[in-house]
Write an enzyme that holds these catalytic residues in place. Structure first.
Site, mmCIF file in Angstrom:
data_model
loop_
_atom_site.group_PDB
_atom_site.id
_atom_site.type_symbol
_atom_site.label_atom_id
_atom_site.label_comp_id
_atom_site.label_asym_id
_atom_site.label_seq_id
_atom_site.Cartn_x
_atom_site.Cartn_y
_atom_site.Cartn_z
ATOM 1 N N ARG A 104 0.835 -1.225 -0.104
ATOM 2 C CA ARG A 104 0.045 0.023 0.020
ATOM 3 C C ARG A 104 0.825 1.298 -0.126
ATOM 4 O O ARG A 104 1.605 1.187 1.048
ATOM 5 C CB ARG A 104 -0.966 0.268 1.309
ATOM 6 C CG ARG A 104 -1.605 1.093 1.211
ATOM 7 C CD ARG A 104 -2.833 1.390 2.320
ATOM 8 N NE ARG A 104 -4.039 0.822 1.692
ATOM 9 C CZ ARG A 104 -5.161 0.627 2.360
ATOM 10 N NH1 ARG A 104 -5.415 1.329 3.412
ATOM 11 N NH2 ARG A 104 -6.211 0.117 1.847
ATOM 12 N N HIS A 131 -7.559 0.825 -6.580
ATOM 13 C CA HIS A 131 -7.734 -0.071 -5.440
ATOM 14 C C HIS A 131 -8.393 -1.134 -5.816
ATOM 15 O O HIS A 131 -9.598 -1.355 -5.719
ATOM 16 C CB HIS A 131 -8.557 0.873 -4.428
ATOM 17 C CG HIS A 131 -8.538 0.085 -3.054
ATOM 18 N ND1 HIS A 131 -7.686 -0.986 -2.736
ATOM 19 C CD2 HIS A 131 -9.171 0.474 -1.682
ATOM 20 C CE1 HIS A 131 -7.928 -1.344 -1.517
ATOM 21 N NE2 HIS A 131 -8.804 -0.378 -0.869
ATOM 22 N N GLN A 134 -10.151 -3.872 -3.496
ATOM 23 C CA GLN A 134 -11.583 -3.459 -2.846
ATOM 24 C C GLN A 134 -12.770 -3.500 -4.135
ATOM 25 O O GLN A 134 -13.708 -4.010 -3.639
ATOM 26 C CB GLN A 134 -11.478 -1.776 -2.731
ATOM 27 C CG GLN A 134 -12.688 -1.339 -2.170
ATOM 28 C CD GLN A 134 -13.005 -1.744 -0.850
ATOM 29 O OE1 GLN A 134 -12.219 -1.760 -0.030
ATOM 30 N NE2 GLN A 134 -14.140 -2.258 -0.724
ATOM 31 N N ASP A 220 -17.910 7.299 -0.905
ATOM 32 C CA ASP A 220 -16.660 7.048 -0.270
ATOM 33 C C ASP A 220 -16.194 8.428 0.454
ATOM 34 O O ASP A 220 -16.902 9.524 0.217
ATOM 35 C CB ASP A 220 -15.547 6.688 -1.047
ATOM 36 C CG ASP A 220 -14.018 6.336 -0.416
ATOM 37 O OD1 ASP A 220 -14.099 6.167 0.789
ATOM 38 O OD2 ASP A 220 -12.982 5.915 -1.106
ATOM 39 N N CYS A 261 -16.629 1.660 0.911
ATOM 40 C CA CYS A 261 -15.465 0.561 1.326
ATOM 41 C C CYS A 261 -15.007 0.867 2.562
ATOM 42 O O CYS A 261 -14.250 -0.074 3.174
ATOM 43 C CB CYS A 261 -14.458 1.041 0.151
ATOM 44 S SG CYS A 261 -13.624 2.834 0.250
ATOM 45 N N ARG A 289 -13.822 -8.517 1.497
ATOM 46 C CA ARG A 289 -12.354 -8.383 1.396
ATOM 47 C C ARG A 289 -11.425 -9.648 1.613
ATOM 48 O O ARG A 289 -10.598 -9.993 0.812
ATOM 49 C CB ARG A 289 -11.795 -7.088 2.175
ATOM 50 C CG ARG A 289 -12.335 -5.869 1.866
ATOM 51 C CD ARG A 289 -11.879 -5.138 0.339
ATOM 52 N NE ARG A 289 -10.507 -5.282 0.429
ATOM 53 C CZ ARG A 289 -9.746 -4.214 0.794
ATOM 54 N NH1 ARG A 289 -10.179 -3.289 1.273
ATOM 55 N NH2 ARG A 289 -8.346 -4.247 0.509
#
Ligand code: CP
Length: 320
Positions: A104, A131, A134, A220, A261, A289
């Protein structure tokens, strides 16, 4: 001829049929959650973070361990790469210790440079660009709740960020409509998103129009990780017309679901009554996830000895 390393850096890099096979495998692995196959026995995954994480860290760690593998978690600030050691040396050394690495970091180009020097798979655990892990979990959740993703209208509200971008990449692959309602200055354009097929992204200035008849309402945070200082003085009021509230949900199709998310900022991008409503599937989305990560890892690590059922011949991969 040796096969190329299976990185999972961006949805656009991987054949559509492979992505769909990974998703199908994720559903199977979820069914086996109380009797997980030990397909990662003897394998190790490094996880490198230069940003905070709850879901990404836990899901990768639990995924590896439930399927018989090991993990090594490193904070980039504590590694030599935070000092003088080059990306190339770090990539070469990490490749000698573990079978895969999840990273990340902010800069997607740096992640790709790191991947170009490894001899093991590298997985994008979030960059400022995308991402993909996700979105695999999100698509899995939509399939669970609504039966399929194809032909659905997915409407995104608020900031046009890396997660929205990855949804937009997924739209032509899975055949759904992706509508994005955001301020005009954040509208996805060819010059800001050169690799995006904008034929599959419909920008709407009015939130109600994007929500109209949508099967999935998604939002988000308005202030992404790493942008807190830059956005401190930012006019977040400009996002208020894109807040997901009961009025907006009422425009969506009957049975529409709400996704996020996480982490959530109540009364900013979404109101508490939406979070408390039956439409809200965010905890299932978070759990997925774990299952999606297992399937992504299984595909990436196949060359390291993972074998999955014949029904999950990942086929037509980037190796060929
Ligand atoms: N959605 C997500 O990536 O969560 P974390 O930042 O907690 O990993």
């Amino acid at each position: 001829m040796s096969k190329s390393v299976r990185h999972f850096l961006d949805l656009n890099d991987i054949p559509a049929e492979t992505l769909k096979a990974i998703l199908a495998h994720a559903h199977e692995l979820k069914k086996q959650k109380f009797n997980p196959p030990q397909i990662f026995h003897g394998l190790s995954l490094a996880m490198v973070f230069d940003k905070r994480s709850t879901r990404t860290r836990m899901s990768f760690e639990v995924a590896m361990k439930q399927l018989g593998g090991h993990t090594v978690v490193m904070n980039m600030e504590e590694m030599q790469i935070g000092g003088a050691e080059s990306i190339e040396d770090t990539a070469n050394v990490v490749s000698r210790f573990v079978d895969g690495v999840m990273v990340r970091m902010s800069n997607h180009d740096t992640l790709c440079e790191f991947a170009s020097h490894t001899s093991i798979p590298v997985i994008n655990g979030l960059t400022d660009h995308s991402h993909p892990c996700q979105i695999m979990a999100d698509l899995m959740t939509i399939e669970e709740k609504l039966g399929s993703v194809e032909g659905k209208k997915i409407a995104w509200f608020g900031d046009s960020n890396n997660v929205a971008y990855t949804f937009a990449q997924a739209a032509p692959i899975w055949g759904f409509e992706f509508h994005i309602a955001c301020p005009e200055d954040l509208k996805p354009e060819k010059k800001t998103h050169p690799s995006l097929d904008l034929n599959h992204v419909k920008w709407k200035g009015a939130a109600e129009e994007a929500a109209d008849g949508a099967h999935v309402i998604v939002t988000d945070t308005w202030v992404s990780m790493g942008q807190e200082k830059e956005k401190k003085g930012k006019n977040i009021d400009k996002f208020m017309p894109y807040q997901v509230n009961s009025d907006l949900m009422a425009k969506a199709k009957d049975g529409a679901i709400f996704m996020h998310c996480m982490p959530v900022h109540q009364n900013e991008e979404v109101t508490p009554e939406v979070l408390d409503s039956p439409a809200c599937v965010i905890y299932d989305e978070a759990e997925n996830r774990l299952h999606a990560q297992k399937a992504i890892l299984a595909w990436c690590l196949e060359e390291a000895g993972v074998s999955v059922q014949d029904s999950f011949d990942f086929g037509g991969t980037q190796d060929e």
